[in-house]
Scaffold this motif. Structure first.
Motif, PDB file in Angstrom:
ATOM      1  N   ALA A  44       0.653  -1.142  -0.224  1.00  9.28           N
ATOM      2  CA  ALA A  44       0.026  -0.081   0.123  1.00  9.28           C
ATOM      3  C   ALA A  44       0.899   1.163  -0.075  1.00  9.28           C
ATOM      4  O   ALA A  44       2.144   1.279   0.494  1.00  9.28           O
ATOM      5  N   PHE A  45       0.159   2.480  -0.361  1.00  9.44           N
ATOM      6  CA  PHE A  45       0.824   3.667  -0.024  1.00  9.44           C
ATOM      7  C   PHE A  45       0.323   3.899   1.233  1.00  9.44           C
ATOM      8  O   PHE A  45      -0.758   4.225   1.460  1.00  9.44           O
ATOM      9  N   THR A  46       1.267   4.105   2.270  1.00  8.28           N
ATOM     10  CA  THR A  46       0.958   4.298   3.549  1.00  8.28           C
ATOM     11  C   THR A  46       1.372   5.664   4.082  1.00  8.28           C
ATOM     12  O   THR A  46       1.082   5.850   5.200  1.00  8.28           O
ATOM     13  N   ASP A  47       1.707   6.536   3.238  1.00  3.71           N
ATOM     14  CA  ASP A  47       2.085   7.718   3.849  1.00  3.71           C
ATOM     15  C   ASP A  47       0.842   8.708   4.100  1.00  3.71           C
ATOM     16  O   ASP A  47       0.316   9.407   3.018  1.00  3.71           O
ATOM     17  N   VAL A  48       0.151   8.991   5.172  1.00  6.81           N
ATOM     18  CA  VAL A  48      -0.896   9.509   5.436  1.00  6.81           C
ATOM     19  C   VAL A  48      -1.113  11.066   5.192  1.00  6.81           C
ATOM     20  O   VAL A  48      -1.990  11.495   4.320  1.00  6.81           O
ATOM     21  N   ASP A  49      -0.095  11.714   5.454  1.00  9.22           N
ATOM     22  CA  ASP A  49      -0.033  13.136   5.151  1.00  9.22           C
ATOM     23  C   ASP A  49       0.426  13.371   3.656  1.00  9.22           C
ATOM     24  O   ASP A  49      -0.160  14.207   2.863  1.00  9.22           O
ATOM     25  N   GLY A  50       1.287  12.492   3.199  1.00  9.13           N
ATOM     26  CA  GLY A  50       1.671  12.326   1.518  1.00  9.13           C
ATOM     27  C   GLY A  50       0.583  12.251   0.679  1.00  9.13           C
ATOM     28  O   GLY A  50       0.109  12.724  -0.288  1.00  9.13           O
ATOM     29  N   SER A  51      -0.368  11.488   1.292  1.00  8.70           N
ATOM     30  CA  SER A  51      -1.544  11.017   0.406  1.00  8.70           C
ATOM     31  C   SER A  51      -2.623  12.384   0.130  1.00  8.70           C
ATOM     32  O   SER A  51      -3.176  12.406  -0.971  1.00  8.70           O
ATOM     33  N   GLU A  52      -2.420  13.412   0.947  1.00  8.95           N
ATOM     34  CA  GLU A  52      -3.209  14.549   0.651  1.00  8.95           C
ATOM     35  C   GLU A  52      -2.838  15.239  -0.538  1.00  8.95           C
ATOM     36  O   GLU A  52      -3.497  15.661  -1.330  1.00  8.95           O
TER      37      GLU A  52
END
Ligand SMILES: NC(=O)c1ccc[n+]([C@@H]2O[C@H](COP(=O)([O-])OP(=O)(O)OC[C@H]3O[C@@H](n4cnc5c(N)ncnc54)[C@H](OP(=O)(O)O)[C@@H]3O)[C@@H](O)[C@H]2O)c1
Length: 296
Positions: free
Chosen positions: A59-67
């Motif tokens: 998964a792509f797990t970077d919560v802030d980066g996802s924004e």
């Protein structure tokens, strides 16, 4: 039983490789060998490996980066699981997919937990992508297990314990370290979760499960427990999620009830403190050394 494991270099994936590898035949290609975003590659590899089960920890797990990385998040967290789900239908295998507490908005009053059948109402781009991943799996895989978990820590990959230790060692006497005290969840060891995934597979489980450690705490209580256990003296200063002004909103209440696991007699999840203590007894020294090296 042959398992195709995705994301085996990550925090949960590396423990799944270890734990599931003791019970099943596990094939664990890395992202270079099998990028789940590529439908052609997914089908070609499924044809080649012929697994009975796909376990997706990728998964792509970077919560802030996802924004700000909305294109990439959608590709990895939604199109990837959809490819695996459609592939599982075409090649007649089961799909085990990992989802997140962040599919919920966290607005329930603490300590009321979220149940498997509560409506999803994510409040971040990451949470939305995980919700869409679940929908893609349900719509396309005839035989699936979705496992929602949260607050993971383990010996590999980045996590709260590792960043806390690095920050704590950087914090000087008279200074204090801010830790959020208005977000609640259940710290869960990836090694234990890997065993829980093995139990679900062995028992032929189907459907959506919550799987976190029992009990709950705030991030602040979690941090205090870790530092006390490792005898690190640092002033902790409670703060709110809002004080941190992070790019992504986080749910306040991340407490999940493992209702289905318990109902089916399949839960092996202990109280969160029990596992954190075992984890720190085993890895505490090593993590402290790593944190020192990170700071130097
Ligand atoms: N961490 C948490 O607290 C937490 C909480 C709730 C749920 N979860 C869920 O648990 C699962 C595992 O999380 P984690 O923290 O172990 O993740 P992680 O450490 O970030 O590892 C993710 C893995 O996915 C791989 N990957 C990324 N994009 C890929 C692609 N396109 N194709 C194939 N592999 C790809 C990564 O490979 P590279 O390293 O090569 O990029 C990495 O090995 C995820 O589904 C996550 O959403 C995590």
């Amino acid at each position: 039983m042959k398992i195709l494991l995705l994301g085996s270099k990550g925090m949960l994936g590396s423990d799944c490789k270890k734990v599931l590898g003791q019970q099943f035949e596990v094939i664990a290609p890395d992202k270079k060998e099998l990028d789940i975003v590529s439908w052609d590659r997914v089908t070609e590899r499924l044809q080649h490996y012929k697994p009975n089960i796909i376990v997706n920890c990728a998964a792509f797990t970077d919560v802030d980066g996802s924004e700000k990385e909305s294109f990439l998040v959608r590709k990895v967290n939604v199109e990837g699981p959809r490819n695996l789900a459609q592939g599982s239908a075409r090649f007649n295998c089961k799909l085990v997919h990992i989802s997140s507490d962040y599919v919920f908005g966290g607005r329930k009053t603490v300590p009321q937990p979220y149940f498997e059948d509560d409506s999803m109402d994510p409040i971040s781009a990451y949470g939305t992508s995980k919700m869409q991943s679940e929908i893609a799996v349900k719509e396309n895989a005839p035989d699936y297990i979705i496992i929602r978990t949260g607050w993971l820590y383990g010996s590999e990959g980045g996590n709260f314990i590792k960043s806390l230790l690095a920050n704590a060692l950087r914090t000087r006497k008279k200074q204090s370290l801010k830790v959020v005290n208005d977000q609640y969840g259940s710290p869960t060891w990836t090694y234990r979760l890997a065993h829980q995934i093995g139990e679900l597979i062995k028992n032929g489980a189907r459907g959506t499960y919550h799987a976190t450690s029992e009990g709950y705490c705030s991030r602040y209580e979690f941090a205090r427990h870790i530092l006390e256990k490792l005898k690190i003296k640092v002033n902790l200063e409670p703060c709110s999620l809002e004080d941190l002004s992070q790019p992504a909103r986080r749910p306040v209440n991340c407490i999940l009830e493992n209702r289905l696991l318990k109902k089916q007699g399949l839960s092996i999840m202990p109280d969160w403190k029990e596992d954190v203590d075992i984890f720190l007894d085993y890895y505490g020294e090593k993590l402290l050394k790593e944190a020192k090296a990170r700071n130097s």
